[in-house]
Motif scaffolding. Structure first.
Motif, PDB file in Angstrom:
ATOM      1  N   TYR A  40       0.938  -1.040   0.219  1.00 11.94           N
ATOM      2  CA  TYR A  40       0.036   0.262   0.022  1.00 11.94           C
ATOM      3  C   TYR A  40       0.860   1.408  -0.089  1.00 11.94           C
ATOM      4  O   TYR A  40       0.494   2.327  -0.518  1.00 11.94           O
ATOM      5  N   PHE A  41       2.041   1.132   0.738  1.00 15.84           N
ATOM      6  CA  PHE A  41       2.832   2.432   1.113  1.00 15.84           C
ATOM      7  C   PHE A  41       4.034   2.544  -0.014  1.00 15.84           C
ATOM      8  O   PHE A  41       4.859   3.073   0.682  1.00 15.84           O
ATOM      9  N   TRP A  42       3.978   1.993  -0.946  1.00 19.13           N
ATOM     10  CA  TRP A  42       5.044   2.034  -1.798  1.00 19.13           C
ATOM     11  C   TRP A  42       5.189   3.692  -2.165  1.00 19.13           C
ATOM     12  O   TRP A  42       4.328   4.385  -2.535  1.00 19.13           O
TER      13      TRP A  42
ATOM     14  N   GLY B   5       0.639   8.926   4.596  1.00 16.76           N
ATOM     15  CA  GLY B   5      -0.707   9.033   4.160  1.00 16.76           C
ATOM     16  C   GLY B   5      -0.747   9.315   2.532  1.00 16.76           C
ATOM     17  O   GLY B   5      -1.757   9.555   1.963  1.00 16.76           O
ATOM     18  N   GLU B   6       0.425   9.593   2.070  1.00 16.81           N
ATOM     19  CA  GLU B   6       0.372  10.064   0.619  1.00 16.81           C
ATOM     20  C   GLU B   6      -0.197   8.783  -0.356  1.00 16.81           C
ATOM     21  O   GLU B   6      -0.860   9.278  -1.404  1.00 16.81           O
ATOM     22  N   TRP B   7      -0.397   7.621   0.005  1.00 16.58           N
ATOM     23  CA  TRP B   7      -0.933   6.721  -0.933  1.00 16.58           C
ATOM     24  C   TRP B   7      -2.438   6.889  -0.742  1.00 16.58           C
ATOM     25  O   TRP B   7      -3.100   6.252  -2.012  1.00 16.58           O
ATOM     26  N   MET B   8      -3.135   7.496   0.159  1.00 18.95           N
ATOM     27  CA  MET B   8      -4.561   7.998   0.011  1.00 18.95           C
ATOM     28  C   MET B   8      -4.963   8.907  -1.050  1.00 18.95           C
ATOM     29  O   MET B   8      -5.948   8.972  -1.461  1.00 18.95           O
ATOM     30  N   GLY B   9      -4.087   9.638  -1.650  1.00 19.39           N
ATOM     31  CA  GLY B   9      -4.366  10.612  -2.541  1.00 19.39           C
ATOM     32  C   GLY B   9      -4.681  11.930  -2.142  1.00 19.39           C
ATOM     33  O   GLY B   9      -5.148  12.754  -3.058  1.00 19.39           O
TER      34      GLY B   9
END
Length: 287
Positions: A84-86, A110-114
């Motif tokens: 998730y956190f790539w 939290g960047e992976w959440m967009g």
């Protein structure tokens, strides 16, 4: 200085019998008599030597948290393309360890959440905050005890039971032992965020934690702790006997959603699943 209430008391004799039951038999098939004082080393993990600092959490409402120790300072760029956190800042693992007992944490930017940077955490964070009034997430690291002084404790957050299920090893609040031992007792208390939210939304809510022991991946048993029920909200440190979990190398602490209940709506939809932990007492066999 804390005030303690022993929720479950165990006599020295019963503890000796319990420990001997966990001990291998000798060549003749007999279990030796165990003396808890001479055959086991008692270690109290109280976090008092932890170095706390100020940390800024970015997000919709950037907040500076004072006097905490979290996983943000340990985070590194995740290079696992299957995660998730790539390509985001991520940490999952031990946060603090002392005398063979450690607590774990999970942090991500939290960047992976967009939505841009939105710092998130789960598991444990260390704190010495004791604002016993503010019912906001910005006060998530405070124990609900104004006279707690500068005592350092761990704040647990059970994000999986609240619906944030990522399948990670340590997003559930987790205690790890270097070697198998008996977790004799743990102190528990409410956070201000949780207690004041209960008072505001549903003072009759039932909030129950489930402490589960594991040895080599297999569950050894569980113990329940009620932090709120029928209008009674735990407002002082509870010393809870956890020795019935037996010999363990890992302990997890989660909200027992089968026992949590609310008149307003399902607890996982509004109840902040936070709690405080201190003074983890562990018995390690002497070599």
């Amino acid at each position: 200085m804390k005030n303690y209430f022993l929720l479950f008391a165990a006599s020295a004799a019963s503890l000796s019998l319990f420990l001997s039951a966990c001990t291998d038999t000798d060549d003749d098939g007999h279990k030796p008599v165990i003396d808890p004082v001479s055959d086991f080393t008692e270690v109290v993990t109280d976090f008092e030597d932890a170095v706390l600092t100020d940390v800024t959490y970015e997000g919709f409402n950037p907040t500076v948290y004072h006097n905490i120790l979290d996983g943000k300072h340990l985070a590194a760029l995740c290079e696992d393309e299957d995660s998730y956190f790539w390509d985001t800042m991520f940490y999952e693992g031990l946060l603090y360890t002392s005398g063979g007992t450690g607590i774990c944490t999970m942090y991500n930017d939290g960047e992976w959440m967009g939505y841009g940077t939105y710092d998130t955490w789960s598991g444990f964070v260390l704190s010495s905050n004791c604002d016993a009034e503010s019912m906001t997430v910005e006060n998530q690291f405070s124990v609900w005890k104004a006279d707690n002084g500068d005592n350092i404790f761990a704040v647990g957050y059970d994000s999986p039971s609240g619906g944030m299920v990522l399948g990670l090893d340590y997003d559930t609040p987790t205690i790890l032992l270097d070697n198998a031992g008996v977790v004799k007792s743990i102190d528990f208390m409410n956070t201000t965020y949780t207690a004041e939210t209960i008072k505001f939304y549903d003072k009759n809510v039932t909030y129950v934690l489930k402490v589960t022991g594991y040895l080599e991946g297999e569950a050894t048993g569980s113990v329940n702790i009620t932090l709120a029920e029928g209008g009674n909200i735990v407002s002082d440190w509870l010393t809870v006997d956890t020795s019935s979990l037996g010999s363990v190398d890992k302990v997890t602490i989660q909200a027992d959603m089968d026992k949590c209940a609310s008149e307003v709506q399902r607890p996982e939809q509004w109840l902040p699943l936070f709690f405080c932990v201190d003074n983890i007492v562990t018995l390690f066999p002497k070599e």
